[in-house]
Design an enzyme around this catalytic site. Structure first.
Site, PDB file in Angstrom:
ATOM      1  N   ASP A  31      52.018  62.982  65.876  1.00 18.03           N
ATOM      2  CA  ASP A  31      51.868  61.777  66.690  1.00 18.03           C
ATOM      3  C   ASP A  31      52.626  61.937  67.999  1.00 18.03           C
ATOM      4  O   ASP A  31      53.751  62.471  68.027  1.00 18.03           O
ATOM      5  CB  ASP A  31      52.388  60.546  65.944  1.00 18.03           C
ATOM      6  CG  ASP A  31      51.437  60.086  64.838  1.00 18.03           C
ATOM      7  OD1 ASP A  31      50.319  60.636  64.750  1.00 18.03           O
ATOM      8  OD2 ASP A  31      51.821  59.186  64.059  1.00 18.03           O
ATOM      9  N   ASP A  61      56.089  61.670  59.635  1.00 16.59           N
ATOM     10  CA  ASP A  61      55.042  62.525  60.186  1.00 16.59           C
ATOM     11  C   ASP A  61      55.380  63.992  59.949  1.00 16.59           C
ATOM     12  O   ASP A  61      56.528  64.331  59.639  1.00 16.59           O
ATOM     13  CB  ASP A  61      54.912  62.291  61.693  1.00 16.59           C
ATOM     14  CG  ASP A  61      54.556  60.857  62.048  1.00 16.59           C
ATOM     15  OD1 ASP A  61      53.663  60.306  61.399  1.00 16.59           O
ATOM     16  OD2 ASP A  61      55.169  60.315  62.987  1.00 16.59           O
ATOM     17  N   ARG A 105      41.404  60.289  63.462  1.00 12.76           N
ATOM     18  CA  ARG A 105      42.389  60.353  64.556  1.00 12.76           C
ATOM     19  C   ARG A 105      42.472  61.765  65.129  1.00 12.76           C
ATOM     20  O   ARG A 105      43.483  62.452  65.007  1.00 12.76           O
ATOM     21  CB  ARG A 105      43.769  59.887  64.095  1.00 12.76           C
ATOM     22  CG  ARG A 105      43.774  58.455  63.585  1.00 12.76           C
ATOM     23  CD  ARG A 105      45.179  57.986  63.225  1.00 12.76           C
ATOM     24  NE  ARG A 105      45.168  56.605  62.732  1.00 12.76           N
ATOM     25  CZ  ARG A 105      46.242  55.949  62.325  1.00 12.76           C
ATOM     26  NH1 ARG A 105      47.426  56.541  62.341  1.00 12.76           N
ATOM     27  NH2 ARG A 105      46.144  54.713  61.889  1.00 12.76           N
ATOM     28  N   ASP A 140      52.038  59.966  56.791  1.00 14.63           N
ATOM     29  CA  ASP A 140      51.639  59.278  58.014  1.00 14.63           C
ATOM     30  C   ASP A 140      50.904  60.300  58.889  1.00 14.63           C
ATOM     31  O   ASP A 140      50.012  60.974  58.414  1.00 14.63           O
ATOM     32  CB  ASP A 140      52.853  58.672  58.708  1.00 14.63           C
ATOM     33  CG  ASP A 140      52.454  57.582  59.703  1.00 14.63           C
ATOM     34  OD1 ASP A 140      51.509  56.829  59.430  1.00 14.63           O
ATOM     35  OD2 ASP A 140      53.081  57.496  60.766  1.00 14.63           O
TER      36      ASP A 140
END
Length: 841
Positions: free
Chosen positions: A397, A360, A450, A393
């Site tokens: 997150d 990430d 997202r 990714d």
């Protein structure tokens, strides 16, 4: 070892990363000697303030003294500062010690505790994670090594092309001057709470302070990755400030040679793991360019397996096998601030599969009380649309039991899967009733999905702006926004979706997407704008309410916050104010110049249950405005245009005063409390919060590590002679220049900490950001090129209960406009204000 690409930096047109040695750490280097200018200035003011205190707290501020202190600090170079380092170190150490003891007593802001007290500063980071000592060390293992092939594709693919060459910056561009480094987090998000006693739903307020109380030997200024890793390993869980400058590519080794990652295991060296009590912050260069971390992953906290003999990670073993509570787990990372950094995500050289990358841009795991502010996360030159297979990714997150997190004023640009809140349906054992997250005033451009996708969490999204194109051939195509997944519970307010081409009827699919089994989706004032179908924009609130999700009100944000009442304004305000480089020294934010109304103080206020039982009633707000009328609305009309002269000359009947008896935290910075009308016919709030989180209770303003302006015509960021534009100010309603002014601060109790200051025509923390930066202070007869916007600079401890009076005269023949004041305390200080009065004759 597989062969890796090697590029000598000398062959590049410009250096990809800064190669200078680390400054700071262990009591050495540039930052130890070149300390916070406010702190240095306050040390000079301390000596003067004792005399002021002895004479009934009447003080004549000395901007010249402040200037001298700052100049001597800034003049200290990173390579030749030995003689002054000890003195500067002593100043910072004493200030930090005071701040730390104050925080431990948890009494600097109405009893709100310091998140520092929830941690152990002496324990090993991450409960003794075995990888701590190896952090940043590359393995150069081949992709075919069994450690890599177990869960990843069998071969490694290096990133395509030559890395983007950014300008080389060989030293700290701030010259050691602090601006925002010691700032603590505001109180307007989930980050400002904790689970008291580990009890479900018992949210108690906390102040996230990061490394703001760091002592001199725990302040680091870093232009290389080695410096960053060394600083983290040395300071561990102690309060620390890591200032990052320049362009740091994690693929450039210590010898200055670019070597791409060879495998998944080798790429782990790109991860910067942030432990408790850290402020990790970027410094802008002279042109306002932010510090860049390239091919990097920032990990705030970590879930790992190192201390148990089990297939389970330590945290899972703690919960499932030992049967202990989540909050009692010793491996939490808490009290972290990450600000003003530009992050290019990793190109995953050995992903887990063709559609599943590993790394990430940022990941928050096993962490609590985290404030992420003014960061930019982007795929940069490695866009997924140009690549075969998935190489990225998440951008950011928030996963693995994390709790009480806020992401604000940040930009997510050119990325696919942007943000997860909760990363697996099977994680109910760690995530249920956790993952309280706020997303506020963030900008999303050319992202796919997202925004965020939510499992288990209670997530508050407000004042965000999303810009995308579903049919783009040049950027990542927009797919969908909020993802509602298992037991996700989302409240979205005042958010603008400018998605091309989108019809109003498509809101249910594009703004929010159903992944199944969510708890509730609530919204208030959501808009869609599309040049083809909805050029003027449309409120889709009713349509979203009918998307089929439960709208049960399971929770209410416990903090005070304000939503923008005109979401179309967010296109300018958020886009021009979010992301790295838009805060701190030489920042490039232009949000304050957005020619839209309403902006400040115009939104819908939501009070905090921790600070007041309800928002001020309309009658109280009206009464508040009336009480301030003689103070605030007596000003003659003033121009709304901003210039070096601050607009037309304005006058106000002196003496002006306000006792704040009818103010509340929710109303003070709104036009509902005190206002005036400028020539453009726009109502402007008398008071504008410019930093931190001032609070009001019982008519007393608690100013703890915070600042606000009085009488400013706008919120545009001021500049000095070298700014762009030079000598910019929005102007104000006070006639100050060339007059002898007396300011009286009536305090309810003695102040604490290091510095209390008053600025004229300067709404920043940088003392030179004012048109008066080359003028003369007649009270001292000293001409200086810096700091003359500071008319009061004294130790906060010199502020006594009762009246504190300051007198000055500020001359500037080239300035004919009206002025405003900014009242501020530094991050380790607090003053308690009953009333303010000003008279200039």
């Amino acid at each position: 070892m597989s062969a890796s690409r090697s590029i000598n930096l000398a062959a590049l047109v410009a250096a990809v990363s800064v190669l200078s040695a680390c400054g700071g750490g262990g009591g050495t280097g540039s930052t130890t000697s070149a300390s916070n200018s406010s702190t240095a200035a306050s040390s000079t003011a301390v000596a003067a303030s004792s005399a002021a205190t002895a004479s009934s707290a009447t003080a004549v501020s000395s901007a010249a003294a402040s200037s001298q202190a700052t100049t001597s600090t800034a003049a200290t170079s990173s390579t030749a500062a030995t003689s002054s380092a000890a003195a500067s170190s002593a100043v910072i150490s004493s200030v930090a010690s005071s701040a730390a003891s104050s925080a431990t007593a948890s009494s600097t802001n109405g009893g709100i505790i310091d998140a520092l007290t929830l941690t152990s500063t002496s324990s090993e980071p991450l409960n003794g994670w075995s990888g701590w000592s190896k952090m940043g060390a590359r393995s150069y293992l081949a992709a075919s090594d069994p450690v890599n092939t177990a869960n990843h594709v069998s071969t490694a693919t290096p990133a395509p092309g030559t890395p983007t060459a950014y300008p080389s910056i060989s030293s700290d561009p701030s010259g050691g001057e602090f601006t925002i480094e010691r700032e603590t987090a505001p109180l307007d998000g989930w980050h400002s709470y904790y689970r008291a006693g580990g009890t479900l739903g018992n949210h108690q307020q906390v102040r996230v302070t990061g490394g703001s109380s760091a002592t001199a030997n725990r302040i680091y200024t870093c232009g290389t990755k080695k410096c960053i890793f060394d600083a983290l390993k040395e300071a561990k869980n102690e309060p620390k400030i890591i200032r990052v400058y320049g362009n740091i590519d994690m693929r450039i080794d210590d010898d200055g040679v670019f070597r791409d990652f060879t495998s998944w295991d080798d790429q782990k060296a790109s991860s910067i793991v942030i432990p408790s009590n850290t402020t990790f912050i970027g410094i802008n260069d002279a042109s306002g360019n932010p510090a860049r971390l390239i091919s990097a992953q920032i990990e705030i906290g970590k879930e790992f397996a190192s201390t148990v003999d089990s297939d389970l990670a330590d945290y899972e073993y703690w919960i499932k096998t030992l049967g202990k509570s989540q909050e009692s787990y010793p491996g939490w990372t808490r009290n972290v601030i990450v600000r003003n950094l530009w992050i290019q995500t990793n190109f995953d050289v050995q992903p887990e599969g063709s559609s599943d990358a590993y790394y990430d841009g940022m990941v928050v795991a096993m962490a609590q009380n985290v404030w992420i502010d003014h960061v930019t996360v982007t795929d940069g030159q490695y866009k997924d649309k140009d690549l075969s297979g998935t190489r990225h990714d998440g951008a950011l997150d928030i996963v693995r039991g994390s709790d009480y997190i806020t992401v604000s004023n940040s930009a997510f640009i050119e990325h696919g899967k942007t943000t997860l809140v909760g990363n697996a349906d099977s994680r109910d054992w760690s995530d249920l009733n956790r993952l309280h997250v706020t997303f506020k005033a963030n900008y999303y451009a050319d992202v796919a999905s997202r925004l965020p996708r939510v499992r288990f969490g209670q997530v508050h999204v407000f004042n965000n702006y999303i810009e995308g194109d579903r049919e783009s051939s040049t950027a990542t195509k927009f797919e969908n926004g909020i993802g509602m997944a298992i037991k996700g519970d989302v409240l979205i307010e005042s958010t603008l979706w400018e998605i091309q081409p989108t019809k109003e009827s498509e809101a249910c699919k594009k703004v929010v997407t159903d992944h199944g089994s969510s708890l509730a989706f609530r919204q208030n004032r959501s808009w869609i704008k599309s040049s083809k179908y909805l050029p003027a924009g449309a409120d889709v609130s009713n349509m979203l309410t009918g998307c089929g999700y439960a709208s049960t009100k399971n929770w209410t944000p416990p903090y005070a916050y304000q939503v923008e009442s005109a979401p179309l304004n967010l296109a300018c305000i958020v886009k021009n104010g979010a992301g790295a480089g838009k805060v701190g020294l030489n920042n490039t934010s232009t949000a304050g110049a957005c020619n839209t109304a309403p902006v400040a103080g115009s939104g819908e206020n939501h009070s905090s249950s921790a600070t007041s039982s309800s928002a001020a009633s309309s009658s109280e707000a009206s009464s508040s405005a009336s009480s301030a009328t003689s103070s605030s609305t007596a000003a003659s009309s003033s121009t709304a245009s901003s210039s070096a002269s601050g607009g037309s000359a304005t006058t106000i009947t002196y003496p002006w005063s306000d006792d704040f008896s009818l103010a509340t935290t929710a109303t003070l910075f709104t036009t509902g409390y005190a206002k005036f009308t400028n020539d453009a016919g726009t109502e402007v709030s008398m008071y504008v919060k410019t930093g931190g989180s001032p609070t009001v209770s019982g008519g007393v303003i608690t100013l703890a590590g915070a600042r606000f302006t009085i009488g400013a015509l706008g919120t545009g960021t001021t500049t000095g002679p070298t700014g762009s534009p030079a000598n910019y100010t929005p102007g104000g309603i006070f006639n100050i220049i060339g007059k002898t002014c007396t300011l009286t601060i009536n305090a309810s109790q003695a102040g604490t900490g290091s510095t209390f200051q008053v600025y004229v025509d300067n709404n920043t923390t940088s003392t030179g950001n004012s048109p008066h930066a080359t003028s003369t202070l007649s009270s001292t007869g000293t001409t200086t090129t810096k700091n003359t916007s500071v008319v009061v600079s004294v130790a906060a401890t010199s502020i006594v209960a009762g009246d504190n009076t300051f007198t000055w005269k500020l001359d500037n023949a080239s300035y004919t406009g009206g002025s405003f004041l900014q009242i501020r305390t530094d991050s380790s200080s607090a003053v308690y204000i009953n009333s303010i009065s000003l008279s200039c004759l």
